[in-house]
Design a protein around this motif. Structure first.
Motif, mmCIF file in Angstrom:
data_model
loop_
_atom_site.group_PDB
_atom_site.id
_atom_site.type_symbol
_atom_site.label_atom_id
_atom_site.label_comp_id
_atom_site.label_asym_id
_atom_site.label_seq_id
_atom_site.Cartn_x
_atom_site.Cartn_y
_atom_site.Cartn_z
ATOM 1 N N LEU A 28 0.833 -1.210 0.000
ATOM 2 C CA LEU A 28 0.000 0.000 0.000
ATOM 3 C C LEU A 28 0.863 1.255 0.000
ATOM 4 O O LEU A 28 0.514 2.271 -0.596
ATOM 5 C CB LEU A 28 -0.926 0.002 1.218
ATOM 6 N N LYS A 29 1.998 1.154 0.666
ATOM 7 C CA LYS A 29 2.911 2.294 0.700
ATOM 8 C C LYS A 29 3.442 2.561 -0.709
ATOM 9 O O LYS A 29 3.505 3.698 -1.162
ATOM 10 C CB LYS A 29 4.063 1.996 1.663
ATOM 11 N N ALA A 30 3.797 1.467 -1.397
ATOM 12 C CA ALA A 30 4.317 1.620 -2.754
ATOM 13 C C ALA A 30 3.256 2.245 -3.663
ATOM 14 O O ALA A 30 3.560 3.066 -4.520
ATOM 15 C CB ALA A 30 4.755 0.264 -3.301
ATOM 16 N N LEU A 31 2.003 1.849 -3.435
ATOM 17 C CA LEU A 31 0.933 2.344 -4.307
ATOM 18 C C LEU A 31 0.616 3.816 -4.047
ATOM 19 O O LEU A 31 0.375 4.580 -4.976
ATOM 20 C CB LEU A 31 -0.340 1.508 -4.094
ATOM 21 N N THR A 32 0.639 4.215 -2.778
ATOM 22 C CA THR A 32 0.133 5.559 -2.464
ATOM 23 C C THR A 32 1.206 6.496 -1.930
ATOM 24 O O THR A 32 0.901 7.509 -1.322
ATOM 25 C CB THR A 32 -1.022 5.497 -1.447
ATOM 26 N N ARG A 33 2.453 6.146 -2.151
ATOM 27 C CA ARG A 33 3.532 6.984 -1.628
ATOM 28 C C ARG A 33 3.406 8.430 -2.114
ATOM 29 O O ARG A 33 3.685 9.380 -1.401
ATOM 30 C CB ARG A 33 4.883 6.412 -2.041
ATOM 31 N N LYS A 34 2.969 8.574 -3.371
ATOM 32 C CA LYS A 34 2.827 9.937 -3.896
ATOM 33 C C LYS A 34 1.387 10.417 -3.838
ATOM 34 O O LYS A 34 0.958 11.216 -4.661
ATOM 35 C CB LYS A 34 3.358 9.972 -5.323
ATOM 36 N N GLY A 35 0.631 9.894 -2.903
ATOM 37 C CA GLY A 35 -0.772 10.292 -2.782
ATOM 38 C C GLY A 35 -1.674 9.281 -3.469
ATOM 39 O O GLY A 35 -1.210 8.435 -4.214
ATOM 40 N N ASN A 36 -2.974 9.412 -3.181
ATOM 41 C CA ASN A 36 -3.873 8.423 -3.779
ATOM 42 C C ASN A 36 -4.209 8.809 -5.209
ATOM 43 O O ASN A 36 -4.106 9.952 -5.612
ATOM 44 C CB ASN A 36 -5.139 8.290 -2.945
ATOM 45 N N GLY A 37 -4.620 7.812 -5.977
ATOM 46 C CA GLY A 37 -5.032 8.062 -7.358
ATOM 47 C C GLY A 37 -6.514 8.343 -7.415
ATOM 48 O O GLY A 37 -7.141 8.638 -6.392
ATOM 49 N N ILE A 38 -7.094 8.247 -8.609
ATOM 50 C CA ILE A 38 -8.521 8.541 -8.692
ATOM 51 C C ILE A 38 -9.379 7.306 -8.459
ATOM 52 O O ILE A 38 -10.555 7.413 -8.164
ATOM 53 C CB ILE A 38 -8.916 9.192 -10.046
ATOM 54 N N ILE A 39 -8.782 6.123 -8.578
ATOM 55 C CA ILE A 39 -9.630 4.935 -8.448
ATOM 56 C C ILE A 39 -9.659 4.428 -7.004
ATOM 57 O O ILE A 39 -8.750 4.664 -6.210
ATOM 58 C CB ILE A 39 -9.178 3.806 -9.398
ATOM 59 N N ASN A 40 -10.754 3.732 -6.717
ATOM 60 C CA ASN A 40 -10.889 3.108 -5.404
ATOM 61 C C ASN A 40 -10.311 1.705 -5.458
ATOM 62 O O ASN A 40 -10.626 0.934 -6.362
ATOM 63 C CB ASN A 40 -12.367 3.020 -5.025
ATOM 64 N N VAL A 41 -9.488 1.402 -4.478
ATOM 65 C CA VAL A 41 -8.837 0.094 -4.463
ATOM 66 C C VAL A 41 -9.188 -0.619 -3.160
ATOM 67 O O VAL A 41 -9.197 -0.007 -2.101
ATOM 68 C CB VAL A 41 -7.304 0.257 -4.578
ATOM 69 N N ALA A 42 -9.482 -1.913 -3.275
ATOM 70 C CA ALA A 42 -9.761 -2.688 -2.061
ATOM 71 C C ALA A 42 -8.707 -3.760 -1.898
ATOM 72 O O ALA A 42 -8.117 -4.229 -2.877
ATOM 73 C CB ALA A 42 -11.140 -3.327 -2.167
ATOM 74 N N THR A 43 -8.454 -4.136 -0.660
ATOM 75 C CA THR A 43 -7.487 -5.200 -0.418
ATOM 76 C C THR A 43 -7.866 -5.969 0.836
ATOM 77 O O THR A 43 -8.607 -5.464 1.683
ATOM 78 C CB THR A 43 -6.061 -4.627 -0.282
ATOM 79 N N ILE A 44 -7.394 -7.188 0.912
ATOM 80 C CA ILE A 44 -7.613 -7.962 2.135
ATOM 81 C C ILE A 44 -6.257 -8.387 2.681
ATOM 82 O O ILE A 44 -5.390 -8.839 1.946
ATOM 83 C CB ILE A 44 -8.553 -9.164 1.883
ATOM 84 N N MET A 45 -6.095 -8.181 3.952
ATOM 85 C CA MET A 45 -4.792 -8.435 4.563
ATOM 86 C C MET A 45 -4.939 -8.974 5.973
ATOM 87 O O MET A 45 -5.989 -8.861 6.584
ATOM 88 C CB MET A 45 -3.991 -7.123 4.642
ATOM 89 N N ARG A 46 -3.836 -9.471 6.474
ATOM 90 C CA ARG A 46 -3.799 -9.901 7.871
ATOM 91 C C ARG A 46 -3.914 -8.679 8.784
ATOM 92 O O ARG A 46 -3.575 -7.561 8.393
ATOM 93 C CB ARG A 46 -2.477 -10.616 8.160
ATOM 94 N N SER A 47 -4.300 -8.956 10.016
ATOM 95 C CA SER A 47 -4.478 -7.872 10.978
ATOM 96 C C SER A 47 -3.199 -7.036 11.141
ATOM 97 O O SER A 47 -3.246 -5.807 11.203
ATOM 98 C CB SER A 47 -4.910 -8.449 12.325
ATOM 99 N N CYS A 48 -2.032 -7.715 11.177
ATOM 100 C CA CYS A 48 -0.794 -6.944 11.403
ATOM 101 C C CYS A 48 -0.479 -6.063 10.204
ATOM 102 O O CYS A 48 0.133 -5.001 10.349
ATOM 103 C CB CYS A 48 0.382 -7.868 11.719
ATOM 104 N N GLU A 49 -0.912 -6.516 9.012
ATOM 105 C CA GLU A 49 -0.673 -5.709 7.817
ATOM 106 C C GLU A 49 -1.580 -4.479 7.830
ATOM 107 O O GLU A 49 -1.166 -3.371 7.497
ATOM 108 C CB GLU A 49 -0.926 -6.548 6.561
#
Ligand code: SF4
Ligand code: SF4
Lengths: 139, 383
Positions: B75-96
């Motif tokens: 997620l850091k790699a994706l939004t390091r320069k701010g969010n884009g225009i699209i909505n993105v969903a993800t599923i991750m472990r609690s620690c993530e």
């Protein structure tokens, strides 16, 4: 060991404690010559690593001194300093350094006398703890 | 307080339910793309893939046995320069999820357009075990998942002491601990509730059964945690012990580069500022009777503890990546408990609020004031 004298790094805020130290000097107040002063813009600038580094380099004690609560030149730097200080204490305990080697005080620009008292007290405290041996090994 | 959630049938398996959920979400346009783990062609690891077609979702495994790259890093790699225009969903472990929340509080991840989904995590298999015998490990993980076994000894050591396995501030959460054939999908945020509404998923199921089971497991894990902390203490408390533990450290800094929380573009310990001249080092060696290389093994860890232990989520990545098997994550978890307790902070467990070093109260940390007062010269007039 009788002639051992502690070396103490004094990290002083430019706007208050450093000026306080200056005033102590100008007023010809006496205090132990054990401190080495580093002037910083604000006690909030102190990174926990500065302190650990000082111990690693062989300083027996570190004194961080900033403005009184509410008197920070940048309004809140000393409150942040207090928070960082609260992180360093448990870390020092963790690595087995006597927490009293690190001291924190509030000294304002007008408190030259207080500055000399603080340094006297801190030097005495560190003298009691003795020379730092722990961090000085091959860390 | 009981909450209502959507009843989920687990007959087809949790993974399929999750895939269906994401496909439906894409179809109805509640999000435009998803980031999911896909098994790499060599079959011995997983990679995060940003995708927007249903066919790829079928190839993804939303609940993989391993965590090669901490999701917060994706997620850091994706939004390091701010969010884009699209909505993105993800599923991750609690620690993530918790790491992503911490990073968003540190302005390293932008979650505005991200929908976070989590699940009751049975733990993650250590990467080192998995990549040697992936099929076997897949099987044992699937068994743990299907058997709702949250104390499986094939998992990373820190998973056994994780009390947040089912507790994350994700927008949506798939719960199934202690439930028979069903699971429950519930929302933790307005974003999550809006998604369930759009997808016309009705929240009719009571979460009390799930919650009770989670609490029982949690209690056991808290006990394990105390035990593990007790056992690690003599190994690491005090400089001598730390030095013994880290004596075999090869200074690769893997532990730092895989850590989701260590986000600095350049670490002081990798910079030339931290390096010393030969003369200085020779002098040191003479005074001390010898010095070791690589330099700064302990200082590096102490520096990390000072800088990031307040946000450490005990994900275990550092330990997984250490080539010489130093129990780095157990040590960090232990230290993090100490530093976070100082501020009654529990990294990543609440979506709002700030990290401890970004805020202050005027009247707080009385213990520190005691210390300051003790350090005061006698008869001093000051607070
Ligand atoms: S220090 Fe280790 S356990 Fe803590 S967040 Fe970083 S990788 Fe995870
Ligand atoms: S990963 Fe292990 S060997 Fe590498 S720097 Fe960290 S503790 Fe040392």
């Amino acid at each position: 060991m009788s002639d051992w004298q502690p070396k103490i790094l004094a990290i002083l805020c430019n706007w208050c404690s450093y000026a306080g130290a200056d005033l102590a000097g100008v007023s010809r107040l006496q205090y132990p010559p054990n401190i080495r002063v580093v002037r910083i813009p604000c006690s909030g600038r102190v990174d926990p690593l500065f302190i650990m580094k000082a111990f690693q380099t062989g300083y027996d004690g570190v004194l961080v001194s900033g403005c009184h609560p509410g008197d920070c030149h940048y309004l809140s730097g000393n409150y942040f300093a207090r928070r960082k200080f609260a992180v360093i204490k448990p870390l020092m305990e963790f690595i087995g350094l006597e927490p009293d080697r690190l001291q924190f005080s509030w000294v304002s620009a007008g408190e030259g006398e207080r500055f000399s008292e603080v340094v006297t007290k801190v030097t005495k405290d560190i003298q009691k703890i003795g020379p730092i041996t722990k961090m000085v090994k091959g860390v | 307080m009981t909450k209502k959630g959507v009843k989920i049938s687990l007959e087809k398996g949790l993974q399929n339910q999750i895939r269906d959920f994401f496909k439906k979400g894409l179809e109805k346009g509640v999000f435009d793309a998803v980031i999911l783990p896909v098994r790499v062609p060599g079959k011995d690891s997983y990679a995060w893939i940003l995708m927007n077609n249903a066919k790829l979702i079928d190839q993804a495994n939303p609940v993989p046995p391993v965590m090669p790259v901490q999701g917060a890093k994706a997620l850091k790699a994706l939004t390091r320069k701010g969010n884009g225009i699209i909505n993105v969903a993800t599923i991750m472990r609690s620690c993530e999820i918790r790491a992503a929340i911490e990073l968003s509080k540190l302005n390293q991840v932008n979650l505005e357009k991200i929908t976070l989904v989590s699940y009751d995590c049975p733990g993650a298999v250590p990467m080192k075990g998995y990549n040697r015998i992936p099929e076997e490990m897949e099987k044992s993980f699937q068994n743990a998942l299907a058997g709702k076994d949250f104390a499986n000894d094939k998992m990373k050591e820190v998973c056994g002491i994780c009390v947040d396995f089912a507790n994350s501030p994700a927008d949506l959460h798939f719960g199934f601990a202690g439930m028979e054939n069903d699971g429950i999908l519930f929302s933790n945020s307005d974003k999550g509730t809006a998604i369930l509404d759009t997808l016309k998923m009705k929240c009719s199921e009571d979460d009390s059964q799930w919650k009770n089971s989670v609490n029982i497991i949690k209690e056991q894990k808290s006990k394990n945690r105390i035990e593990v902390y007790k056992s690690i203490q003599p190994e690491v408390e005090g400089l001598d012990n730390l030095q013994t533990t880290f004596a075999k450290c090869i200074g690769c800094h893997n532990c730092q580069s895989v850590c989701p929380i260590c986000y600095c573009r350049q670490c002081y310990f990798d910079s030339s500022a931290s390096k010393q001249t030969a003369d200085y080092l020779q002098d040191k060696a003479k005074n001390r009777g010898g010095i070791g290389f690589p330099r700064d093994k302990i200082m590096f860890q102490v520096g990390r503890m000072a800088h990031m232990s307040l946000s450490c989520v005990s994900c275990g990545q550092c330990m997984d990546a250490c080539p010489v098997d130093i129990p780095v994550a157990k040590i960090f978890s232990y230290v993090a408990a100490k530093t976070q307790d100082t501020f009654e902070y529990h990294a990543g467990t609440t979506a709002d609020g700030a990290v401890p070093l970004k805020v202050y109260k005027q009247d707080e940390l009385n213990k520190i004031h005691e210390l300051i007062k003790n350090a005061e010269p006698q008869g001093s007039q000051h607070e």
